[in-house]
Design an enzyme around this catalytic site. Structure first.
Site, PDB file in Angstrom:
ATOM      1  N   ILE A 225     -15.992  -1.418   0.874  1.00 20.06           N
ATOM      2  CA  ILE A 225     -14.921  -0.470   1.158  1.00 20.06           C
ATOM      3  C   ILE A 225     -15.399   0.960   0.951  1.00 20.06           C
ATOM      4  CG2 ILE A 225     -12.664   0.344   0.358  1.00 20.06           C
ATOM      5  CD1 ILE A 225     -11.909  -2.591  -0.122  1.00 20.06           C
ATOM      6  N   ASN A 353      -2.173 -10.896 -10.617  1.00 24.76           N
ATOM      7  CA  ASN A 353      -2.922 -11.974  -9.976  1.00 24.76           C
ATOM      8  C   ASN A 353      -3.478 -12.893 -11.047  1.00 24.76           C
ATOM      9  OD1 ASN A 353      -3.811 -13.374  -7.772  1.00 24.76           O
ATOM     10  ND2 ASN A 353      -5.543 -12.040  -7.331  1.00 24.76           N
ATOM     11  N   TYR A 359      -8.150  -6.769 -14.466  1.00 18.06           N
ATOM     12  CA  TYR A 359      -8.190  -6.033 -13.197  1.00 18.06           C
ATOM     13  C   TYR A 359      -6.813  -5.497 -12.838  1.00 18.06           C
ATOM     14  CZ  TYR A 359      -9.330  -5.080  -8.288  1.00 18.06           C
ATOM     15  OH  TYR A 359      -9.526  -4.470  -7.071  1.00 18.06           O
TER      16      TYR A 359
END
Length: 455
Positions: A225, A353, A359
């Site tokens: 990215i 998640n 994270y």
């Protein structure tokens, strides 16, 4: 642009037998999305524009913009095919006025072409004059997100909330949402306010080069990215300063050389990295205008199995490093007046998640940091914007290593029924880096195809 070749389901759809199988089972049918090209028209067909009453300031500006681009503009009740539907509801006084949304959009939806665009425009509900007006404008959020989930064939719907006296600041956002730049952005709410000085935003000499003359720093730029972000910023006219770990030095140099920029090999967690970046930009380029905080890592484990070192490393790279670097990047000789900060968060920071507690915490922290920066007196005094992008399922080397079944669920669990590309994140970052977008700050824009997780 076709989906990545690593998507076997899309390859199946490309065959006549596979298409018949998918049709017979009623399975999702992702569409190739219309993505931006410098020589492509803003829209591939007519735009249908309507509104409420005679006071439609954004619709009027949209008509002017589209006429300048040579796009045919029609009435929502015409029988024209629709590449875009724009409805200006800034004049709503109460919930009864929501009927105009249905009256304008509903008849046109069946004529919306592949990768079509629906743009709904309202006012900030927080500054409404009455409770009825607040209710009506807040209702547009649920309505627009629901419209986005009904659309097919790569079409998107987004809500633009325009503050009073900020009407002249909408062009960059309209161009983004109508064009192929926003291919993987749907179901989002974009708030546009006045610039810190109250002056109209500066428009670029050429919309194909909105970042001409700017110096842009991108961390984590060696691959994935980050490399895509650097490439799109350079395409749009910026001079690139690519930053990444010394271990990625060869790939980093390749990115910088390809884009005719320069490279800084540095660990973002080092205490002197921010100062080194500023010094490099001053010596090599005379200053800096744009900073994209993209560098990040994952150390996925269930929390019960996560030790202190694994936890700390994620927080240090993804969040604490940004705070440390900003001490130098936002000092007097850092980002210039009218510059832009773009921080890369994640849908994991919004919805969480499993196995990514560290994270998710770090990326939620990035969102909190973005809001704080945008509200900072020093940042606003210098006319600097601060925004974040939150990618969803993006086709990268990392997602390519996810087990097949989990990967397929991740790809399909959004309104566009496919994974996004690094390019999609990069296009959104580039839009948030434009001076013409100076009325947008403190925003978190999800680049997730309207993921059904955390929606």
């Amino acid at each position: 642009m076709a989906l990545l070749g690593s998507d076997p389901y899309s390859a199946l759809l490309a065959s006549p037998l596979g298409k018949r199988l998918v049709d017979s089972l009623g399975l999702p049918k992702p569409t190739d999305l219309r993505r931006y090209a410098v020589d492509a028209p803003l829209l591939d067909g007519p735009a249908l524009i309507g509104g409420l009453g005679d006071d439609t300031p954004i619709a009027d500006r949209a008509r002017t913009l589209l006429a300048a681009e040579g796009v045919e503009v029609g009435d929502p009740f015409d029988t024209l095919p629709a590449a875009a539907i724009i409805v200006d509801l800034t004049a709503m006084a109460g919930p009864a006025d929501l009927e105009r949304l249905r009256a304008v959009v509903a008849p046109s939806l069946k004529r919306l072409t592949a990768s079509g665009r629906v743009v709904v425009v309202g006012r900030p509900w927080g500054s409404a004059r009455t409770v009825e007006q607040a209710a009506a404008h807040r209702a547009l959020v649920g309505a627009t997100k629901s419209i986005a989930k009904e659309l097919r064939a790569g079409a998107t719907a987004n809500l633009v909330v325009v503050a009073e006296r900020a009407e002249d600041n909408v062009e960059a956002t309209l161009r983004f949402l109508l064009s192929g730049r926003s291919a993987y952005v749907s179901g989002q709410v974009i708030e546009i306010g006045p610039t810190p000085s109250g002056a109209p935003v500066p428009l670029p000499a050429e919309w194909t080069q909105p970042l001409a003359g700017k110096v842009a720093v991108v961390t984590g730029a060696a691959r994935g990215i980050g490399a895509a972000i650097a490439g799109v910023l350079a395409r749009d006219g910026a001079t690139i300063v690519a930053v990444d770990m010394p271990a990625a030095g060869q790939a980093l140099a390749g990115v910088a050389n390809r884009l005719r920029g320069t490279a800084v090999q540095a660990d973002v967690t080092a205490s002197d990295t921010g100062a080194r970046i500023v010094e490099h930009c001053q010596l090599r380029h005379g200053g800096l205008d744009i900073v994209v905080h993209n560098a990040g890592i994952t150390r996925d484990k269930l929390l019960a199995n996560t030790d202190e070192a694994r936890w700390g490393s994620v927080l240090d790279v993804n969040l604490l490093s940004i705070i440390r670097m900003n001490e130098a990047l936002l000092a007097a000789d850092g980002v210039r007046h009218g510059g832009h900060l773009v921080l890369v968060s994640s849908i994991a920071g919004i919805a969480g998640n499993r196995g990514q507690t560290s994270y998710g915490a770090s990326k939620a922290g990035v969102i909190g940091l973005t809001h704080a920066l945008a509200a900072s007196a020093d940042v606003t005094r210098r006319g600097i914007t601060a925004n974040a992008v939150a990618p969803g399922f993006i086709e990268t080397e990392m997602t390519g290593s996810i087990p097949f079944a989990t990967r397929e669920i991740g790809r399909r669990l959004n309104s566009l029924q496919q994974g996004g590309l690094p390019l999609d994140v990069a296009e959104t970052v580039a839009w948030l880096s434009q001076d013409a977008n100076a009325g947008v700050t403190g925003q978190v824009v999800r680049v997730c195809g309207q993921s059904l997780i955390g929606a």
